[in-house]
Design an enzyme around this catalytic site. Structure first.
Site, PDB file in Angstrom:
ATOM      1  N   GLN A  80       1.137  -1.515   0.060  1.00 44.19           N
ATOM      2  CA  GLN A  80       0.007  -0.282   0.051  1.00 44.19           C
ATOM      3  C   GLN A  80       0.736   1.380  -0.136  1.00 44.19           C
ATOM      4  OE1 GLN A  80      -2.632   2.212   3.331  1.00 44.19           O
ATOM      5  NE2 GLN A  80      -3.995   1.256   2.434  1.00 44.19           N
ATOM      6  N   CYS A 112      -6.604   7.226   4.311  1.00 44.53           N
ATOM      7  CA  CYS A 112      -5.694   7.087   6.059  1.00 44.53           C
ATOM      8  C   CYS A 112      -6.282   7.975   6.509  1.00 44.53           C
ATOM      9  CB  CYS A 112      -4.608   7.256   6.007  1.00 44.53           C
ATOM     10  SG  CYS A 112      -3.541   7.202   7.729  1.00 44.53           S
ATOM     11  N   LYS A 152      -8.068   2.272  -1.327  1.00 49.44           N
ATOM     12  CA  LYS A 152      -8.952   1.736  -0.355  1.00 49.44           C
ATOM     13  C   LYS A 152      -9.360   3.038   0.246  1.00 49.44           C
ATOM     14  CE  LYS A 152      -8.498   0.168   5.172  1.00 49.44           C
ATOM     15  NZ  LYS A 152      -9.089   1.003   5.627  1.00 49.44           N
TER      16      LYS A 152
END
Length: 328
Positions: A80, A112, A152
Site C-alpha cells: 500500500q 487514512c 482503499k
C-alpha cells in the site's frame, strides 16, 4: 477470467478476489512481516503492507525498503502506498517495479485519516477530489508492472458521498476496492460505522468490494458480508489482539490461553529474527494486545515495559501465559 491492459497490450488474468475473501488491513506500526506471517498461517487470504509514503519510496529510504520485504507465505501480497504528487508517484512506482516478482497487488490509500497524511493532500484527502483520485489510479495502472491494482477508501472526507465514490471508481482501472465504513471526520468512533453506505457502493460499482470496519468476530463478519453484499471482508485492529480471527471465521477455531501462548512466542521469535534485539522493545505493544482479558495482564504489561533483553522477555512471556487464565 478478466481482461487487463499493460504496455504490451491486452491479456487475461484470474480475478484476485474470490468469494468470501479475508484480508488483513494495513496497520501502521503493526502489520510488519512477522505479524503478517502469523496472520497468514491463520487463514488470511491477502495480506497488506503498512502504508508507505511515495516520497520515502522515491528517495529509497532504507527503513522503507525494509517494509517492502515479504514472507514466502504471502501470496498474494499487496503493497500500500500513499501520495498525491504525480511526479513523485511515478518515481516511486518505477522503483517498486523491480519487486514485481514478489508483489502482486499495488494498493492506493485513500482512507487514512491521520493529519500527517490527510493534511498534505494524501490518504482520505483525495476523497475531496475524486477526479484526481481517478487520474492517480490511471497513472498507476499505466506505469505499474504489478498485475493487480486496488484502492482503499472511506465514505468521504467530512460528509458521506457513497454514490459519487461508486461512480468515480466505476471508471477506474482497479481490480477491487476496500471500503471502510466511516468518513475521515468520523475517525474510529464505533457509533459512526455505516454499513448501509458500503452496501450502496457495492450496488453501484462493477468491481469486487471488500468491507472494512468494526469487524471483530465471526458473527459480525457474516452479518456485514451478507448485509452489504461484499465479496469479502478486511480486518484490522481486531487482528492485533486475535490474529487467529481469520481461522475462527473459516473454521470456528476455539480460543484458549494455550493458543495465545503459542502465537505470542512464535510471533516474538520471528520478530527478533527479523529486527534483532530491538524487536523486544517493539513487541511490547503486541504483548499488551495478546494479554488483554487475562488475569494479571496489567502487572504483566508493567513488567514487559521495563524489559529490553530478548531472552528475559521470552521467559516472561512463557511464564505469564503458562500460569494465567481468562478473567471472569
Amino acid at each position: 477470467m478478466i481482461k487487463s491492459h499493460t504496455k504490451k497490450g491486452l491479456y487475461l488474468k484470474e480475478p484476485i478476489i474470490k468469494p468470501n475473501t479475508l484480508m488483513l488491513a494495513p496497520l501502521a506500526g503493526y502489520s510488519d512481516l512477522p505479524f503478517r506471517e502469523v496472520v497468514k498461517k491463520f487463514g488470511a487470504d491477502i495480506t497488506v503492507s503498512e502504508m508507505i509514503s511515495v516520497h520515502a519510496l522515491a528517495f529509497q529510504n532504507k527503513k522503507t525498503i525494509k517494509m517492502i520485504e515479504k514472507s514466502p507465505l504471502e501470496n498474494p501480497f499487496a503493497l500500500q502506498i500513499a501520495g498525491n504528487d504525480f511526479e513523485i508517484i511515478q518515481r516511486a512506482v518505477e522503483f517498486l517495479n523491480q519487486f514485481r516478482d514478489s508483489i502482486q497487488i499495488l494498493d492506493l490509500n485513500c482512507g487514512c485519516p491521520a493529519p500527517k497524511v490527510s493534511s498534505h493532500g494524501s490518504g482520505s484527502s483525495l476523497l475531496k477530489d475524486l477526479n484526481k483520485l481517478v487520474k492517480i489510479l490511471n497513472l498507476l495502472r499505466k506505469i505499474s508492472l504489478f498485475p493487480y491494482l486496488s484502492v482503499k477508501v472511506r465514505l468521504g472526507f467530512d460528509k458521506k458521498i457513497p454514490l459519487e465514490i461508486a461512480k468515480a471508481l466505476s471508471d477506474s482501472p482497479i481490480d477491487y476496492v476496500v471500503v471502510h465504513g466511516r468518513t475521515k471526520s468520523d475517525g474510529y468512533k464505533k457509533d459512526k460505522i455505516d454499513y448501509d453506505s458500503i452496501k450502496i457502493i457495492k450496488e453501484n460499482i462493477p468491481h469486487p468490494l471488500i468491507a472494512n470496519g468494526e469487524i471483530n468476530s465471526p458473527e459480525t463478519a457474516k452479518k456485514v458480508q451478507e448485509f452489504t453484499g461484499a465479496d469479502g471482508i478486511m480486518i484490522g485492529r481486531s487482528a492485533i489482539e486475535k490474529p487467529w480471527i481469520f481461522t475462527q471465521i473459516k473454521n470456528n477455531l476455539e480460543e484458549s490461553v494455550e493458543l495465545r501462548k503459542q502465537v505470542a512466542l512464535e510471533h516474538f521469535d520471528r520478530t527478533i529474527e527479523f529486527r534483532g534485539d530491538y524487536g523486544a522493545i517493539m513487541f511490547r505493544k503486541n504483548l499488551h494486545a495478546y494479554s488483554k482479558g487475562l488475569k494479571g495482564a496489567s502487572e504483566f504489561r508493567s513488567k514487559v515495559n521495563a524489559i529490553t533483553n530478548p531472552t528475559a522477555m521470552r521467559e516472561e512471556i512463557l511464564n505469564f501465559f503458562s500460569h494465567s487464565d481468562f478473567e471472569n
